[in-house]
Scaffold this motif. Structure first.
Motif, PDB file in Angstrom:
ATOM      1  N   TYR A 185      -7.711  80.495 -16.088  1.00 56.01           N
ATOM      2  CA  TYR A 185      -6.039  80.875 -15.340  1.00 56.01           C
ATOM      3  C   TYR A 185      -5.369  80.256 -16.417  1.00 56.01           C
ATOM      4  CZ  TYR A 185      -2.846  79.421 -12.386  1.00 56.01           C
ATOM      5  OH  TYR A 185      -1.145  79.474 -12.032  1.00 56.01           O
ATOM      6  N   TRP A 186      -5.470  79.639 -16.962  1.00 54.87           N
ATOM      7  CA  TRP A 186      -4.063  79.167 -18.399  1.00 54.87           C
ATOM      8  C   TRP A 186      -3.766  80.241 -19.635  1.00 54.87           C
ATOM      9  CZ3 TRP A 186      -1.020  77.085 -16.577  1.00 54.87           C
ATOM     10  CH2 TRP A 186      -0.892  75.787 -14.948  1.00 54.87           C
ATOM     11  N   THR A 187      -5.500  81.289 -19.487  1.00 56.05           N
ATOM     12  CA  THR A 187      -5.253  82.149 -20.462  1.00 56.05           C
ATOM     13  C   THR A 187      -4.291  83.805 -20.299  1.00 56.05           C
ATOM     14  OG1 THR A 187      -7.368  81.415 -21.539  1.00 56.05           O
ATOM     15  CG2 THR A 187      -6.104  83.688 -21.710  1.00 56.05           C
ATOM     16  N   ILE A 188      -4.917  83.333 -18.843  1.00 59.03           N
ATOM     17  CA  ILE A 188      -3.712  84.519 -18.384  1.00 59.03           C
ATOM     18  C   ILE A 188      -2.054  84.290 -17.863  1.00 59.03           C
ATOM     19  CG2 ILE A 188      -4.210  86.105 -15.854  1.00 59.03           C
ATOM     20  CD1 ILE A 188      -7.115  85.750 -15.812  1.00 59.03           C
ATOM     21  N   ASN A 189      -2.634  83.217 -17.544  1.00 62.77           N
ATOM     22  CA  ASN A 189      -1.323  82.342 -16.926  1.00 62.77           C
ATOM     23  C   ASN A 189       0.117  82.744 -18.630  1.00 62.77           C
ATOM     24  OD1 ASN A 189       1.312  81.424 -15.110  1.00 62.77           O
ATOM     25  ND2 ASN A 189       1.201  79.859 -16.747  1.00 62.77           N
ATOM     26  N   LEU A 190      -0.919  82.381 -19.830  1.00 64.05           N
ATOM     27  CA  LEU A 190       0.027  82.983 -21.013  1.00 64.05           C
ATOM     28  C   LEU A 190       0.229  83.845 -21.147  1.00 64.05           C
ATOM     29  CD1 LEU A 190       1.471  81.897 -23.201  1.00 64.05           C
ATOM     30  CD2 LEU A 190      -1.009  81.223 -24.838  1.00 64.05           C
ATOM     31  N   PHE A 191      -1.284  84.868 -21.272  1.00 70.97           N
ATOM     32  CA  PHE A 191      -0.498  86.103 -21.729  1.00 70.97           C
ATOM     33  C   PHE A 191       0.021  87.158 -20.946  1.00 70.97           C
ATOM     34  CE2 PHE A 191      -3.610  83.696 -24.700  1.00 70.97           C
ATOM     35  CZ  PHE A 191      -2.910  84.312 -26.315  1.00 70.97           C
ATOM     36  N   ALA A 192      -0.465  87.194 -19.627  1.00 73.18           N
ATOM     37  CA  ALA A 192      -0.238  88.184 -19.178  1.00 73.18           C
ATOM     38  C   ALA A 192       1.080  87.403 -18.786  1.00 73.18           C
ATOM     39  CB  ALA A 192      -1.352  87.848 -18.086  1.00 73.18           C
ATOM     40  N   PHE A 193       1.341  86.243 -17.864  1.00 74.41           N
ATOM     41  CA  PHE A 193       2.429  86.139 -17.522  1.00 74.41           C
ATOM     42  C   PHE A 193       3.910  85.565 -18.508  1.00 74.41           C
ATOM     43  CE2 PHE A 193       5.512  82.851 -14.792  1.00 74.41           C
ATOM     44  CZ  PHE A 193       5.859  83.640 -13.602  1.00 74.41           C
ATOM     45  N   LEU A 194       3.761  84.538 -19.223  1.00 73.58           N
ATOM     46  CA  LEU A 194       4.603  84.023 -19.237  1.00 73.58           C
ATOM     47  C   LEU A 194       5.228  84.883 -20.737  1.00 73.58           C
ATOM     48  CD1 LEU A 194       3.704  80.706 -19.587  1.00 73.58           C
ATOM     49  CD2 LEU A 194       5.381  81.234 -18.093  1.00 73.58           C
ATOM     50  N   LEU A 195       4.352  85.200 -21.290  1.00 75.13           N
ATOM     51  CA  LEU A 195       4.543  86.081 -22.894  1.00 75.13           C
ATOM     52  C   LEU A 195       5.771  87.362 -22.264  1.00 75.13           C
ATOM     53  CD1 LEU A 195       1.810  85.229 -25.732  1.00 75.13           C
ATOM     54  CD2 LEU A 195       4.607  84.362 -25.086  1.00 75.13           C
ATOM     55  N   PRO A 196       5.274  88.196 -21.665  1.00 73.94           N
ATOM     56  CA  PRO A 196       5.597  89.433 -21.498  1.00 73.94           C
ATOM     57  C   PRO A 196       6.136  89.603 -20.191  1.00 73.94           C
ATOM     58  CG  PRO A 196       2.772  89.280 -20.307  1.00 73.94           C
ATOM     59  CD  PRO A 196       3.412  88.251 -21.134  1.00 73.94           C
ATOM     60  N   ILE A 197       6.756  88.475 -19.103  1.00 75.70           N
ATOM     61  CA  ILE A 197       7.596  89.246 -18.700  1.00 75.70           C
ATOM     62  C   ILE A 197       7.867  87.696 -18.680  1.00 75.70           C
ATOM     63  CG2 ILE A 197       7.366  88.391 -15.856  1.00 75.70           C
ATOM     64  CD1 ILE A 197       5.398  89.762 -15.398  1.00 75.70           C
ATOM     65  N   GLY A 198       7.644  86.186 -18.273  1.00 73.15           N
ATOM     66  CA  GLY A 198       9.026  84.990 -18.581  1.00 73.15           C
ATOM     67  C   GLY A 198       9.727  85.401 -19.420  1.00 73.15           C
ATOM     68  N   VAL A 199       9.423  85.216 -20.671  1.00 70.74           N
ATOM     69  CA  VAL A 199       9.974  85.301 -22.475  1.00 70.74           C
ATOM     70  C   VAL A 199      11.000  86.391 -22.143  1.00 70.74           C
ATOM     71  CG1 VAL A 199       9.860  85.548 -24.525  1.00 70.74           C
ATOM     72  CG2 VAL A 199       8.762  84.212 -23.343  1.00 70.74           C
ATOM     73  N   ILE A 200      10.740  87.693 -21.561  1.00 70.40           N
ATOM     74  CA  ILE A 200      11.125  88.307 -21.792  1.00 70.40           C
ATOM     75  C   ILE A 200      12.534  88.570 -20.593  1.00 70.40           C
ATOM     76  CG2 ILE A 200      11.671  91.148 -21.196  1.00 70.40           C
ATOM     77  CD1 ILE A 200      10.430  90.534 -23.470  1.00 70.40           C
ATOM     78  N   ARG A 201      12.206  88.789 -19.160  1.00 67.60           N
ATOM     79  CA  ARG A 201      13.562  88.227 -18.411  1.00 67.60           C
ATOM     80  C   ARG A 201      14.568  86.667 -18.725  1.00 67.60           C
ATOM     81  NH1 ARG A 201      11.221  89.791 -12.618  1.00 67.60           N
ATOM     82  NH2 ARG A 201      10.836  91.568 -13.409  1.00 67.60           N
ATOM     83  N   TYR A 202      14.046  86.169 -18.973  1.00 67.49           N
ATOM     84  CA  TYR A 202      14.557  84.383 -19.640  1.00 67.49           C
ATOM     85  C   TYR A 202      15.432  85.027 -20.580  1.00 67.49           C
ATOM     86  CZ  TYR A 202      13.542  79.960 -17.166  1.00 67.49           C
ATOM     87  OH  TYR A 202      12.570  79.762 -15.846  1.00 67.49           O
ATOM     88  N   MET A 203      14.896  85.695 -22.153  1.00 66.82           N
ATOM     89  CA  MET A 203      16.649  85.929 -22.834  1.00 66.82           C
ATOM     90  C   MET A 203      16.962  87.263 -22.293  1.00 66.82           C
ATOM     91  SD  MET A 203      15.130  83.742 -25.101  1.00 66.82           S
ATOM     92  CE  MET A 203      15.497  84.516 -26.414  1.00 66.82           C
ATOM     93  N   ARG A 204      16.023  88.266 -21.731  1.00 67.01           N
ATOM     94  CA  ARG A 204      17.390  89.182 -20.850  1.00 67.01           C
ATOM     95  C   ARG A 204      19.116  87.710 -19.706  1.00 67.01           C
ATOM     96  NH1 ARG A 204      15.414  94.206 -16.902  1.00 67.01           N
ATOM     97  NH2 ARG A 204      14.502  92.111 -16.597  1.00 67.01           N
ATOM     98  N   ALA A 205      18.097  87.097 -19.720  1.00 64.40           N
ATOM     99  CA  ALA A 205      19.161  86.606 -18.833  1.00 64.40           C
ATOM    100  C   ALA A 205      20.178  85.526 -19.725  1.00 64.40           C
ATOM    101  CB  ALA A 205      18.496  85.921 -18.256  1.00 64.40           C
ATOM    102  N   HIS A 206      19.903  85.433 -20.895  1.00 63.95           N
ATOM    103  CA  HIS A 206      20.756  84.159 -21.390  1.00 63.95           C
ATOM    104  C   HIS A 206      20.908  85.232 -22.220  1.00 63.95           C
ATOM    105  CE1 HIS A 206      21.274  81.487 -24.570  1.00 63.95           C
ATOM    106  NE2 HIS A 206      20.766  82.130 -25.298  1.00 63.95           N
TER     107      HIS A 206
END
Length: 220
Positions: free
Chosen positions: A176-197
């Motif tokens: 679960y936490w491997t998928i959460n890191l490499f399939a959600f946080l890095l490709p989606i969460g980081v990109i959207r947070y940095m774009r918003a900033h």
């Protein structure tokens, strides 16, 4: 490491002003809180948390976007993480530690990821309360998620007898936490947070193509 250096040492583009406005800059510095001024009276470089106009766009208050955070798939994924990553491991810790067959080694293996997850929850809540910049706020779950993989790996491959249910829970946590890191946080969460900033906070001026004013900043 890049985001930490960015938060501590980088300067905002809005802090660089033409020399002709030196008097207005001095007046603005007088109005800054004491935390933004160094001991020598110089401005301490920092990443801004909110736009200078005072208006907070919805993209800043919810960088992931309303369609994603309100979706059934996203909420189901969070509930699954709470059950697999916190509730069941805590139950296993109690079972190993206070059950008829005490196994403190297995209890310690299951308790380490739970402890890191609780620390992450406290750190995220503190960062939101202190209005930490978006890059640092997304860095917190990424760092904690990456740090949890090592103890989860040790738990899943432990030589101590965990039992079929305990072994399955350890493997499920690692997956679960491997998928959460490499399939959600890095490709989606980081990109959207940095774009918003950078789009809503750091940008001093945004130029839009003609005809795209209504769709500016919208998330897919």
């Amino acid at each position: 490491a890049y985001l930490v250096v960015l938060g501590l040492a980088s300067s905002s583009p809005r802090e660089v002003e033409p020399p002709a406005r030196s008097t207005s800059i001095a007046a603005e510095m007088d109005e800054l809180p004491s935390g933004g001024i160094g001991g020598s009276g110089s401005l301490v470089p920092m990443v801004p948390s909110l736009p200078p106009q005072g208006h907070v766009p919805s993209l800043v208050s919810n960088p992931l976007g309303v369609p994603l955070t309100n979706s059934a798939a996203y909420r189901t994924w969070l509930r699954l993480g709470a059950i697999v990553g916190l509730i069941l491991p805590l139950a296993s810790v109690l079972g190993y530690g206070f059950g008829p067959k005490k196994d403190l080694v297995s209890a310690a293996l299951a308790a380490r990821p739970c402890f890191l997850l609780c620390c992450q929850a406290v750190t995220e809540a503190t960062s939101r309360r202190l209005l930490a910049p978006l890059p640092l706020r997304i860095f917190i779950p990424v760092a904690y998620n990456a740090a949890r993989l090592a103890p989860l790996w040790s738990w899943a491959l432990a030589t101590t007898p965990l039992g079929p249910a305990g072994r399955a829970l350890a493997i499920a946590n690692y997956a679960y936490w491997t998928i959460n890191l490499f399939a959600f946080l890095l490709p989606i969460g980081v990109i959207r947070y940095m774009r918003a900033h950078f789009f809503c906070v750091e940008a001093a001026e945004v130029q839009l193509r003609k005809g795209q004013e209504t769709s500016a900043g919208l998330l897919p």
